[in-house]
Motif scaffolding. Sequence first.
Motif, PDB file in Angstrom:
ATOM      1  N   ASP A 121      -1.466  18.795   3.425  1.00  0.00           N
ATOM      2  CA  ASP A 121      -0.253  18.020   3.756  1.00  0.00           C
ATOM      3  C   ASP A 121       0.325  17.323   2.532  1.00  0.00           C
ATOM      4  O   ASP A 121       1.463  16.854   2.561  1.00  0.00           O
ATOM      5  CB  ASP A 121      -0.569  16.953   4.816  1.00  0.00           C
ATOM      6  N   VAL A 122      -0.494  17.191   1.497  1.00  0.00           N
ATOM      7  CA  VAL A 122      -0.018  16.530   0.276  1.00  0.00           C
ATOM      8  C   VAL A 122       0.426  17.619  -0.688  1.00  0.00           C
ATOM      9  O   VAL A 122      -0.378  18.224  -1.387  1.00  0.00           O
ATOM     10  CB  VAL A 122      -1.133  15.666  -0.355  1.00  0.00           C
ATOM     11  N   ARG A 123       1.726  17.886  -0.677  1.00  0.00           N
ATOM     12  CA  ARG A 123       2.197  19.045  -1.430  1.00  0.00           C
ATOM     13  C   ARG A 123       2.526  18.707  -2.875  1.00  0.00           C
ATOM     14  O   ARG A 123       2.489  19.556  -3.736  1.00  0.00           O
ATOM     15  CB  ARG A 123       3.381  19.679  -0.701  1.00  0.00           C
ATOM     16  N   CYS A 124       2.877  17.445  -3.142  1.00  0.00           N
ATOM     17  CA  CYS A 124       3.147  17.027  -4.523  1.00  0.00           C
ATOM     18  C   CYS A 124       1.865  16.507  -5.139  1.00  0.00           C
ATOM     19  O   CYS A 124       1.177  15.698  -4.530  1.00  0.00           O
ATOM     20  CB  CYS A 124       4.164  15.890  -4.551  1.00  0.00           C
ATOM     21  N   GLN A 125       1.539  16.957  -6.328  1.00  0.00           N
ATOM     22  CA  GLN A 125       0.368  16.447  -7.031  1.00  0.00           C
ATOM     23  C   GLN A 125       0.833  15.617  -8.221  1.00  0.00           C
ATOM     24  O   GLN A 125       1.571  16.127  -9.058  1.00  0.00           O
ATOM     25  CB  GLN A 125      -0.496  17.618  -7.541  1.00  0.00           C
ATOM     26  N   VAL A 126       0.398  14.376  -8.257  1.00  0.00           N
ATOM     27  CA  VAL A 126       0.716  13.554  -9.429  1.00  0.00           C
ATOM     28  C   VAL A 126      -0.316  13.892 -10.498  1.00  0.00           C
ATOM     29  O   VAL A 126      -1.511  13.691 -10.293  1.00  0.00           O
ATOM     30  CB  VAL A 126       0.678  12.055  -9.077  1.00  0.00           C
ATOM     31  N   VAL A 127       0.135  14.446 -11.624  1.00  0.00           N
ATOM     32  CA  VAL A 127      -0.824  14.890 -12.636  1.00  0.00           C
ATOM     33  C   VAL A 127      -0.938  13.899 -13.795  1.00  0.00           C
ATOM     34  O   VAL A 127      -1.829  14.003 -14.621  1.00  0.00           O
ATOM     35  CB  VAL A 127      -0.485  16.300 -13.177  1.00  0.00           C
ATOM     36  N   GLU A 128      -0.024  12.938 -13.833  1.00  0.00           N
ATOM     37  CA  GLU A 128      -0.046  12.012 -14.959  1.00  0.00           C
ATOM     38  C   GLU A 128       0.771  10.788 -14.569  1.00  0.00           C
ATOM     39  O   GLU A 128       1.768  10.916 -13.857  1.00  0.00           O
ATOM     40  CB  GLU A 128       0.634  12.728 -16.139  1.00  0.00           C
ATOM     41  N   ARG A 129       0.326   9.595 -14.990  1.00  0.00           N
ATOM     42  CA  ARG A 129       1.154   8.409 -14.751  1.00  0.00           C
ATOM     43  C   ARG A 129       0.960   7.409 -15.882  1.00  0.00           C
ATOM     44  O   ARG A 129      -0.154   7.153 -16.313  1.00  0.00           O
ATOM     45  CB  ARG A 129       0.827   7.743 -13.423  1.00  0.00           C
ATOM     46  N   THR A 130       2.048   6.864 -16.357  1.00  0.00           N
ATOM     47  CA  THR A 130       1.993   5.812 -17.374  1.00  0.00           C
ATOM     48  C   THR A 130       2.795   4.643 -16.850  1.00  0.00           C
ATOM     49  O   THR A 130       4.012   4.749 -16.669  1.00  0.00           O
ATOM     50  CB  THR A 130       2.631   6.293 -18.693  1.00  0.00           C
ATOM     51  N   VAL A 131       2.105   3.566 -16.531  1.00  0.00           N
ATOM     52  CA  VAL A 131       2.800   2.382 -16.028  1.00  0.00           C
ATOM     53  C   VAL A 131       2.341   1.188 -16.834  1.00  0.00           C
ATOM     54  O   VAL A 131       1.151   1.023 -17.093  1.00  0.00           O
ATOM     55  CB  VAL A 131       2.496   2.167 -14.528  1.00  0.00           C
ATOM     56  N   GLN A 132       3.283   0.412 -17.301  1.00  0.00           N
ATOM     57  CA  GLN A 132       2.947  -0.806 -18.024  1.00  0.00           C
ATOM     58  C   GLN A 132       3.640  -1.957 -17.342  1.00  0.00           C
ATOM     59  O   GLN A 132       4.858  -2.106 -17.448  1.00  0.00           O
ATOM     60  CB  GLN A 132       3.415  -0.686 -19.468  1.00  0.00           C
ATOM     61  N   HIS A 133       2.862  -2.753 -16.608  1.00  0.00           N
ATOM     62  CA  HIS A 133       3.493  -3.857 -15.899  1.00  0.00           C
ATOM     63  C   HIS A 133       4.051  -4.864 -16.880  1.00  0.00           C
ATOM     64  O   HIS A 133       3.414  -5.215 -17.858  1.00  0.00           O
ATOM     65  CB  HIS A 133       2.494  -4.522 -14.952  1.00  0.00           C
ATOM     66  N   SER A 134       5.275  -5.291 -16.624  1.00  0.00           N
ATOM     67  CA  SER A 134       5.874  -6.264 -17.524  1.00  0.00           C
ATOM     68  C   SER A 134       6.653  -7.259 -16.682  1.00  0.00           C
ATOM     69  O   SER A 134       7.057  -6.961 -15.562  1.00  0.00           O
ATOM     70  CB  SER A 134       6.806  -5.553 -18.494  1.00  0.00           C
ATOM     71  N   ALA A 135       6.855  -8.438 -17.241  1.00  0.00           N
ATOM     72  CA  ALA A 135       7.602  -9.463 -16.518  1.00  0.00           C
ATOM     73  C   ALA A 135       9.027  -8.958 -16.299  1.00  0.00           C
ATOM     74  O   ALA A 135       9.633  -8.393 -17.208  1.00  0.00           O
ATOM     75  CB  ALA A 135       7.607 -10.756 -17.319  1.00  0.00           C
ATOM     76  N   SER A 136       9.536  -9.138 -15.103  1.00  0.00           N
ATOM     77  CA  SER A 136      10.868  -8.647 -14.808  1.00  0.00           C
ATOM     78  C   SER A 136      11.915  -9.488 -15.534  1.00  0.00           C
ATOM     79  O   SER A 136      11.831 -10.712 -15.568  1.00  0.00           O
ATOM     80  CB  SER A 136      11.112  -8.716 -13.302  1.00  0.00           C
ATOM     81  N   VAL A 137      12.912  -8.806 -16.131  1.00  0.00           N
ATOM     82  CA  VAL A 137      13.961  -9.549 -16.828  1.00  0.00           C
ATOM     83  C   VAL A 137      14.767 -10.409 -15.847  1.00  0.00           C
ATOM     84  O   VAL A 137      15.443 -11.339 -16.252  1.00  0.00           O
ATOM     85  CB  VAL A 137      14.923  -8.614 -17.603  1.00  0.00           C
ATOM     86  N   SER A 138      14.675 -10.097 -14.550  1.00  0.00           N
ATOM     87  CA  SER A 138      15.450 -10.875 -13.579  1.00  0.00           C
ATOM     88  C   SER A 138      14.963 -12.330 -13.517  1.00  0.00           C
ATOM     89  O   SER A 138      15.662 -13.201 -13.024  1.00  0.00           O
ATOM     90  CB  SER A 138      15.389 -10.231 -12.194  1.00  0.00           C
TER      91      SER A 138
END
Lengths: 327, 258
Positions: free
Chosen positions: A190-207
């Motif tokens: 049922d999971v047809r999309c495979q996430v093969v890589e992720r780069t996330v850098q949490h940062s303070a929101s400019v808002s």
Amino acid sequence: MAGAGGVFVFIEQTDGALEDSSLEVLGKAREIADRLGSKVTGAVLGEGVRPLAEECARRGAHTVLVADSPLLKNFTAEAYTDVVAGMVKARDPDMLLIGATHNGTALAGMLAIRLGAGLMAHVVDLEIEQGTGMLLGSVPGFGGSIVAVCKCKKGRPQMATVRPGVFQTPKPTDQAGAVEAFAVALKPEDVRCQVVERTVQHSASVSKAQRIVVAGLGCKDDLSLPKKLAEASGSAFGVSRPLADKGVAPKNLVIGSTGSSLNAKLAVVVGVSGAAHFTSGLRNVETVVAVNSDPDAEIFKHADYCVVGDAAKVVPKLISELGGSSP
Amino acid sequence: MNLIVCLKVTPKIEQIKFDEQKKTIVREGVENEINEADKNALEAALKLKDAAGGKVVVLSMGPPSFEPFLKLAIAMGADDAVLLSDRVFGGADTYATSRVLAAGVEKLKPYDMVLCGEASSDGSTEQVPPSIAGWLGIPHVSYVSEISVVGDRVRARREVTDGHEVVEVRPPVLASVQLGCNSPRFPDFRRKRWAEKEFKLRVMSNQDLGFAPADVGLEGSRTEVTGLSRMRSPERKREFIKGTEEEVAKRLAQIVRA
Ligand SMILES: Cc1cc2nc3c(=O)[nH]c(=O)nc-3n(C[C@H](O)[C@H](O)[C@H](O)COP(=O)(O)OP(=O)(O)OC[C@H]3O[C@@H](n4cnc5c(N)ncnc54)[C@H](O)[C@@H]3O)c2cc1C
């Protein structure tokens, strides 16, 4: 049906970190539920996310459903749609609210079709209609210059995605709601999309910045000057969208209808033309300073202080002025 | 690869005015254009075709006045264009719009990929792409900035909050493409002339799609607009700071330090 009615909130998390916008939505959901005398149900999907559910239960949710499965480790629109649709059918809420992040938007659009529900997109306000108790959402359009007040005339639940940053994050309380496991019937296929890589850098929101320097295409591709100005004035740094599209600045610095809305006391906007999609992000800024070489630039209609001039000349002078007199 | 690009014609939003008395949007005299992000979607499709071969079909729902814009898409390199046009489709929200577009996609079977722009510049709900995928029952990958074909899979880079991810999925798949992620090619001069003179746009009405009128357009919508208002921009001082460069810098520094 047990727990029928009420407000349902999808709580987004990435790699075990809650999305700020989900908490903001949760706070608003609680306010709406208290007014209507109904209850808030939250839903957390992922792998090993029970602690996050417990946190949401302390921040206003009466019940939090947890769908824990390795198949839900990464967000994929169709698998998440399957699970949330199952939860919604089981709880039969009146309203379903989702933070309008990229993932939230992808989920909401697919889920609305699955549920046959009306969906109001990235609302900037939510109210309850007198008499009917229906959800009214303020939906910005035309770059954020015009707002349509909408409601869901057919289908249930009434759905809305909520623009990040418009509602307050609720404080944790000692009164914790219940956390309940929700059985996941997904199969690997049922999971047809495979996430093969992720780069996330949490940062303070400019808002959330108090002061900010915002650069536009008029700064050309070299952002070192406006960045220096930000440093010299103790400000955060933001950009207009095309600079991020060109890859010279990260996307999370974009100001405007598809980026962040500012809430700063001061914004110095350099080399930005002032398109509606941009200026909608300036609305809550106390004082706007604009520097632009074109005396007729639209941005000057949205500024308190206007400087007609070449950024490459005005900005260095200002930096040395600031540097020269600050301790 | 058979690629379908959903394309909308939008008003130039900087020309849109708001009538404060009637509380309506004034569209008279406003120029139209191909929605910006949809041009990026078309370019992404044309690049895929350049790399892997195949066919690019442009699909739109709207009035007959969209025709010249669809021909422009042909001039840019699309192989075919289909316009879903019927009075009963009018006044649709994202629910009813995506329903009709999904039916149009079904008519163009077999397909490998549907590409949309991330948002329209006027409504900007960003809901139509995931909703089309919802009707079609196919995976949806949103905010895509790069797409390629690797073996039997589509590989796409997409933006998420504070970062990006790379996903792989077997077709058929719907991808919504980021505004500004590529530079749409210019229409080819000779193709443009050919498109204007000889190309026959395929128009499908509701007879071809076979919806009950209550399922599409205004009636088939799930949401309604109860009122419009102009988002109030705060009153700004709009003071122009004049003087020598030094004087301007001094005054600015005062404001910045305040
Ligand atoms: C669906 C959609 C969503 C969008 N969302 C956003 C969004 O969230 N945020 C956003 O910013 N945009 C957004 N846009 C794009 C928006 O419409 C504008 O295209 C964009 O804001 C323009 O960026 P800019 O002002 O930096 O560039 P330009 O419009 O090119 O303006 C550059 C300005 O710099 C000035 N300039 C040039 N040289 C100098 C110099 N040497 N010194 C000083 N000034 C100079 C020029 O006079 C001009 O005014 C969106 C568009 C669409 C269609």
